[in-house]
Design a protein around this motif. Structure first.
Motif, PDB file in Angstrom:
ATOM      1  N   LEU A  81      -5.465   5.786  -3.740  1.00 27.01           N
ATOM      2  CA  LEU A  81      -4.114   6.349  -3.803  1.00 27.01           C
ATOM      3  C   LEU A  81      -3.121   5.511  -3.114  1.00 27.01           C
ATOM      4  CD1 LEU A  81      -4.657  10.076  -3.519  1.00 27.01           C
ATOM      5  CD2 LEU A  81      -4.472   8.673  -5.603  1.00 27.01           C
ATOM      6  N   ALA A  82      -3.347   4.941  -2.082  1.00 23.12           N
ATOM      7  CA  ALA A  82      -2.321   4.032  -1.272  1.00 23.12           C
ATOM      8  C   ALA A  82      -2.242   2.782  -1.957  1.00 23.12           C
ATOM      9  CB  ALA A  82      -2.951   3.816   0.167  1.00 23.12           C
ATOM     10  N   ALA A  83      -3.249   2.117  -2.737  1.00 22.08           N
ATOM     11  CA  ALA A  83      -3.166   1.044  -3.537  1.00 22.08           C
ATOM     12  C   ALA A  83      -2.430   1.411  -4.735  1.00 22.08           C
ATOM     13  CB  ALA A  83      -4.418   0.343  -3.841  1.00 22.08           C
ATOM     14  N   LEU A  84      -2.542   2.452  -5.265  1.00 19.58           N
ATOM     15  CA  LEU A  84      -1.711   2.941  -6.491  1.00 19.58           C
ATOM     16  C   LEU A  84      -0.383   3.162  -6.148  1.00 19.58           C
ATOM     17  CD1 LEU A  84      -1.690   4.111  -9.430  1.00 19.58           C
ATOM     18  CD2 LEU A  84      -2.303   6.313  -8.387  1.00 19.58           C
ATOM     19  N   ASP A  85      -0.098   3.593  -5.010  1.00 18.35           N
ATOM     20  CA  ASP A  85       1.362   3.818  -4.481  1.00 18.35           C
ATOM     21  C   ASP A  85       2.160   2.466  -4.338  1.00 18.35           C
ATOM     22  OD1 ASP A  85       1.383   6.482  -4.789  1.00 18.35           O
ATOM     23  OD2 ASP A  85       0.766   6.986  -2.574  1.00 18.35           O
ATOM     24  N   ALA A  86       1.370   1.421  -3.779  1.00 19.33           N
ATOM     25  CA  ALA A  86       1.885   0.250  -3.461  1.00 19.33           C
ATOM     26  C   ALA A  86       2.076  -0.465  -4.987  1.00 19.33           C
ATOM     27  CB  ALA A  86       1.021  -0.718  -2.679  1.00 19.33           C
ATOM     28  N   TYR A  87       1.291  -0.410  -5.771  1.00 16.74           N
ATOM     29  CA  TYR A  87       1.560  -0.877  -7.134  1.00 16.74           C
ATOM     30  C   TYR A  87       2.704  -0.308  -7.868  1.00 16.74           C
ATOM     31  CZ  TYR A  87       0.623  -2.517 -11.925  1.00 16.74           C
ATOM     32  OH  TYR A  87       0.536  -2.932 -13.190  1.00 16.74           O
ATOM     33  N   ALA A  88       2.773   0.922  -7.875  1.00  6.72           N
ATOM     34  CA  ALA A  88       3.891   1.770  -8.512  1.00  6.72           C
ATOM     35  C   ALA A  88       5.320   1.219  -7.865  1.00  6.72           C
ATOM     36  CB  ALA A  88       3.783   3.201  -8.482  1.00  6.72           C
ATOM     37  N   GLU A  89       5.172   1.244  -6.335  1.00  9.74           N
ATOM     38  CA  GLU A  89       6.424   0.776  -5.742  1.00  9.74           C
ATOM     39  C   GLU A  89       6.856  -0.761  -6.074  1.00  9.74           C
ATOM     40  OE1 GLU A  89       8.398   0.641  -1.109  1.00  9.74           O
ATOM     41  OE2 GLU A  89       6.422   1.562  -1.575  1.00  9.74           O
ATOM     42  N   ALA A  90       5.941  -1.596  -6.223  1.00  9.77           N
ATOM     43  CA  ALA A  90       6.290  -2.881  -6.450  1.00  9.77           C
ATOM     44  C   ALA A  90       6.629  -3.152  -8.023  1.00  9.77           C
ATOM     45  CB  ALA A  90       4.817  -3.345  -6.200  1.00  9.77           C
TER      46      ALA A  90
END
Length: 338
Positions: free
Chosen positions: A327-336
């Motif tokens: 989920l942390a990787a997903l949030d980072a991707y979405a934010e980027a």
């Protein structure tokens, strides 16, 4: 900003509804048939693809079981799994929980261990190659009887520590979940998770049976729950994950077109819906293709797509710490890519 297709391809996601035998591409069918000297009723890859026109689930299953006959050795199952994982990795899949149908193979005289060992080898190689983790789900064929399901559960014992869950698939109508209540209870006593196909072609009552009698941890398909508001409320309040397969629903004529698919309605109703590919070789696309089709057909925005991917990790059988990492990787991707 990258376009939607590229955003979907890079979106970290899990796939929770994939029949590994249903990833058998026509080219592989011919390759394995030659390798194992198995006769198949098709003259060319094009002829195989032309046969993939279905009016219901049973039309598909007839071809599906015929195609599986080319799978004979551990190498076949390993190669089949690796080919799927290569495509899944390219689609942004970080974790997959794959179904296999041992009865499809043991009924042909192929020992349980041939399929299990081959798939487990492919899963291990995929993790080493792509960093893509996976879990194995043993499915019972619901058109066979309870005695056969118990026999299969017995055959699975040497591999039980490497099997995550049991599932229920094949012909739904006329084969309610209640038929397998006792074998699911036995699987639960062994510490296995439980999932079941329900509400694809079968009525909402089948979903109630899966919940109350099989005590499932995850619901496969579940589209017809939308016909019953109280059932929708129950599923939403409990956080039950639905493994929805848009292209499959259209290909099997359960939904008239992708433009009429209810995936956005499911999200709006608070259901933990996910997007998956089901039997991608037969239904016209792998998981990213399903995301793209749903996004175009139902005008899903990036927030919706991120929610679907988030649901896929939350609905997985991974430990909490691994889900948190994804989920942390997903949030980072979405934010980027906001």
């Amino acid at each position: 900003m990258i376009d939607t297709d590229s955003f979907i391809a890079g979106l970290p996601k899990a796939e929770l509804h994939l029949h590994i035998e249903g990833s058998l591409e026509p080219e592989q069918m011919f390759e394995f048939a030659r390798r194992n000297q198995v006769a198949i009723p098709y003259a060319s890859v094009e002829e195989v693809r032309a046969a993939y026109q279905f009016s219901n689930l049973q039309d598909f299953l007839d071809i599906y079981y015929a195609g599986a006959d080319v799978l004979r050795t551990e190498e076949d199952f390993r190669d089949l799994a690796l080919a799927y994982f290569d495509r899944a990795a390219a689609d942004g899949v970080r974790h997959a929980e794959i179904f296999f149908d041992p009865q499809t193979h043991t009924d042909r005289g192929i020992p349980f261990g041939v399929a299990a060992n081959g798939l487990l080898a492919g899963m291990a190689e995929a993790e080493a190659k792509h960093g893509l983790t996976s879990k194995l789900i043993l499915c019972f064929l619901r058109h066979l009887d309870e005695e056969e399901a118990f026999k299969t559960l017995g055959q699975a014992q040497p591999w039980i520590d490497r099997i995550e869950a049991v599932g229920l698939d094949s012909s739904e109508v006329g084969h309610p979940p209640s038929k397998f209540e006792r074998v699911f209870a036995a699987a639960a006593a062994m510490g296995l998770k439980r999932v079941a196909h329900a509400g694809e072609e079968g009525p909402p009552e089948y979903i109630y049976e899966a919940l109350d009698l099989l005590k499932i941890d995850r619901l496969d398909h579940g589209n017809r729950a939308l016909e019953n508001p109280d059932l929708v409320t129950r599923l939403a309040r409990s956080g039950m994950t639905l493994t929805v397969c848009p292209l499959s629903n259209v290909k099997l004529c359960n939904v008239a077109s992708i433009d009429e698919h209810p995936i956005d309605r499911m999200l709006a109703l608070g259901l933990r819906a996910t997007i998956n590919s089901d039997d991608p070789a037969y239904f016209g696309g792998y998981v990213a293709d399903n995301y793209r089709a749903a996004a175009a057909g139902r005008r899903l925005d990036r927030k919706d797509l991120v929610t679907l991917a988030r649901n896929s990790f939350l609905g997985s059988f991974l430990p909490d710490e691994e889900v948190s990492r994804h989920l942390a990787a997903l949030d980072a991707y979405a934010e980027a890519h906001a």
